[in-house]
Design a protein around this motif. Sequence first.
Motif, PDB file in Angstrom:
ATOM      1  N   THR A  10      48.041  34.240  34.614  1.00 52.49           N
ATOM      2  CA  THR A  10      47.202  34.539  33.455  1.00 52.49           C
ATOM      3  C   THR A  10      47.474  35.980  33.003  1.00 52.49           C
ATOM      4  OG1 THR A  10      45.382  35.381  34.790  1.00 52.49           O
ATOM      5  CG2 THR A  10      45.403  33.006  34.333  1.00 52.49           C
ATOM      6  N   PRO A  11      47.107  36.309  31.766  1.00 55.12           N
ATOM      7  CA  PRO A  11      47.298  37.694  31.303  1.00 55.12           C
ATOM      8  C   PRO A  11      46.603  38.739  32.174  1.00 55.12           C
ATOM      9  CG  PRO A  11      46.921  36.267  29.432  1.00 55.12           C
ATOM     10  CD  PRO A  11      46.700  35.430  30.674  1.00 55.12           C
ATOM     11  N   ASP A  12      45.431  38.410  32.708  1.00 53.10           N
ATOM     12  CA  ASP A  12      44.735  39.365  33.589  1.00 53.10           C
ATOM     13  C   ASP A  12      45.526  39.603  34.872  1.00 53.10           C
ATOM     14  OD1 ASP A  12      42.629  39.785  31.860  1.00 53.10           O
ATOM     15  OD2 ASP A  12      41.443  38.132  32.699  1.00 53.10           O
ATOM     16  N   GLN A  13      46.076  38.544  35.424  1.00 63.44           N
ATOM     17  CA  GLN A  13      46.893  38.688  36.628  1.00 63.44           C
ATOM     18  C   GLN A  13      48.145  39.496  36.330  1.00 63.44           C
ATOM     19  OE1 GLN A  13      47.430  34.529  37.490  1.00 63.44           O
ATOM     20  NE2 GLN A  13      45.909  34.570  39.134  1.00 63.44           N
ATOM     21  N   LEU A  14      48.715  39.296  35.141  1.00 63.88           N
ATOM     22  CA  LEU A  14      49.909  40.048  34.759  1.00 63.88           C
ATOM     23  C   LEU A  14      49.599  41.531  34.594  1.00 63.88           C
ATOM     24  CD1 LEU A  14      51.542  37.575  32.233  1.00 63.88           C
ATOM     25  CD2 LEU A  14      52.401  38.196  34.492  1.00 63.88           C
ATOM     26  N   ASP A  16      47.277  43.174  36.188  1.00 63.51           N
ATOM     27  CA  ASP A  16      47.119  43.701  37.547  1.00 63.51           C
ATOM     28  C   ASP A  16      48.488  43.933  38.191  1.00 63.51           C
ATOM     29  OD1 ASP A  16      44.378  43.646  37.344  1.00 63.51           O
ATOM     30  OD2 ASP A  16      44.170  41.704  38.365  1.00 63.51           O
ATOM     31  N   GLU A  17      49.389  42.982  37.994  1.00 63.43           N
ATOM     32  CA  GLU A  17      50.749  43.106  38.534  1.00 63.43           C
ATOM     33  C   GLU A  17      51.455  44.323  37.941  1.00 63.43           C
ATOM     34  OE1 GLU A  17      53.887  42.091  40.960  1.00 63.43           O
ATOM     35  OE2 GLU A  17      51.975  41.019  40.861  1.00 63.43           O
ATOM     36  N   LEU A  18      51.284  44.524  36.629  1.00 63.37           N
ATOM     37  CA  LEU A  18      51.900  45.674  35.966  1.00 63.37           C
ATOM     38  C   LEU A  18      51.342  46.983  36.515  1.00 63.37           C
ATOM     39  CD1 LEU A  18      53.828  46.673  33.781  1.00 63.37           C
ATOM     40  CD2 LEU A  18      51.956  46.478  32.144  1.00 63.37           C
ATOM     41  N   SER A  19      50.051  47.012  36.749  1.00 65.54           N
ATOM     42  CA  SER A  19      49.432  48.207  37.322  1.00 65.54           C
ATOM     43  C   SER A  19      50.002  48.504  38.711  1.00 65.54           C
ATOM     44  CB  SER A  19      47.923  48.013  37.401  1.00 65.54           C
ATOM     45  OG  SER A  19      47.317  49.080  38.057  1.00 65.54           O
ATOM     46  N   ASN A  20      50.146  47.463  39.515  1.00 63.17           N
ATOM     47  CA  ASN A  20      50.709  47.649  40.854  1.00 63.17           C
ATOM     48  C   ASN A  20      52.156  48.126  40.795  1.00 63.17           C
ATOM     49  OD1 ASN A  20      48.326  46.826  42.042  1.00 63.17           O
ATOM     50  ND2 ASN A  20      48.971  44.694  42.208  1.00 63.17           N
ATOM     51  N   LEU A  21      52.913  47.592  39.857  1.00 60.48           N
ATOM     52  CA  LEU A  21      54.315  48.005  39.723  1.00 60.48           C
ATOM     53  C   LEU A  21      54.431  49.457  39.268  1.00 60.48           C
ATOM     54  CD1 LEU A  21      55.797  44.770  38.174  1.00 60.48           C
ATOM     55  CD2 LEU A  21      56.409  45.774  40.375  1.00 60.48           C
ATOM     56  N   LYS A  22      53.535  49.886  38.393  1.00 61.87           N
ATOM     57  CA  LYS A  22      53.554  51.281  37.955  1.00 61.87           C
ATOM     58  C   LYS A  22      53.212  52.223  39.103  1.00 61.87           C
ATOM     59  CE  LYS A  22      52.793  50.735  33.037  1.00 61.87           C
ATOM     60  NZ  LYS A  22      51.973  51.145  31.881  1.00 61.87           N
ATOM     61  N   ALA A  50      58.663  45.644  36.080  1.00 63.79           N
ATOM     62  CA  ALA A  50      57.632  46.043  35.118  1.00 63.79           C
ATOM     63  C   ALA A  50      58.032  45.591  33.718  1.00 63.79           C
ATOM     64  CB  ALA A  50      57.426  47.548  35.160  1.00 63.79           C
ATOM     65  N   ALA A  51      59.301  45.701  33.379  1.00 70.58           N
ATOM     66  CA  ALA A  51      59.775  45.258  32.065  1.00 70.58           C
ATOM     67  C   ALA A  51      59.618  43.747  31.916  1.00 70.58           C
ATOM     68  CB  ALA A  51      61.222  45.667  31.866  1.00 70.58           C
ATOM     69  N   LYS A  52      59.869  42.998  32.980  1.00 67.06           N
ATOM     70  CA  LYS A  52      59.684  41.546  32.930  1.00 67.06           C
ATOM     71  C   LYS A  52      58.224  41.197  32.666  1.00 67.06           C
ATOM     72  CE  LYS A  52      63.440  40.396  36.091  1.00 67.06           C
ATOM     73  NZ  LYS A  52      63.771  39.899  37.440  1.00 67.06           N
ATOM     74  N   VAL A  53      57.324  41.884  33.359  1.00 64.89           N
ATOM     75  CA  VAL A  53      55.902  41.619  33.181  1.00 64.89           C
ATOM     76  C   VAL A  53      55.483  41.940  31.749  1.00 64.89           C
ATOM     77  CG1 VAL A  53      53.579  42.314  33.894  1.00 64.89           C
ATOM     78  CG2 VAL A  53      55.341  41.924  35.608  1.00 64.89           C
ATOM     79  N   LYS A  54      55.950  43.061  31.211  1.00 65.92           N
ATOM     80  CA  LYS A  54      55.610  43.429  29.838  1.00 65.92           C
ATOM     81  C   LYS A  54      56.137  42.402  28.837  1.00 65.92           C
ATOM     82  CE  LYS A  54      55.397  48.443  30.382  1.00 65.92           C
ATOM     83  NZ  LYS A  54      56.007  49.722  29.977  1.00 65.92           N
ATOM     84  N   THR A  55      57.335  41.905  29.079  1.00 65.14           N
ATOM     85  CA  THR A  55      57.923  40.903  28.201  1.00 65.14           C
ATOM     86  C   THR A  55      57.086  39.631  28.196  1.00 65.14           C
ATOM     87  OG1 THR A  55      60.130  41.791  28.573  1.00 65.14           O
ATOM     88  CG2 THR A  55      59.980  39.526  27.743  1.00 65.14           C
ATOM     89  N   ILE A  56      56.684  39.174  29.363  1.00 68.18           N
ATOM     90  CA  ILE A  56      55.881  37.952  29.463  1.00 68.18           C
ATOM     91  C   ILE A  56      54.522  38.162  28.800  1.00 68.18           C
ATOM     92  CG2 ILE A  56      54.834  36.279  31.034  1.00 68.18           C
ATOM     93  CD1 ILE A  56      57.912  36.222  30.982  1.00 68.18           C
TER      94      ILE A  56
END
Length: 68
Positions: A10-14, A16-22, A50-56
């Motif tokens: 879900t977008p919320d999970q994404l 969170d994932e982006l935050s962890n990657l940063k 992080a770029a993959k997560v942003k793209t999705i």
Amino acid sequence: MKANELREKTPDQLRDELSNLKKESFNLRFQQATGQMENTSGIRAARRNAAKVKTILNEKAAAAASEA
């Protein structure tokens, strides 16, 4: 990290994932600056993930906008 796995989240999970990657990217840069880094390819992998997560996230936002 595979794009197919990210598309199932879900977008919320994404977000969170982006935050962890940063955070991971910051820690890796800090290790590199202090000379403690052993594997320098980790920085590149974290940036790419992080770029993959942003793209999705952008794909999901565009799909939601076109539906509305």
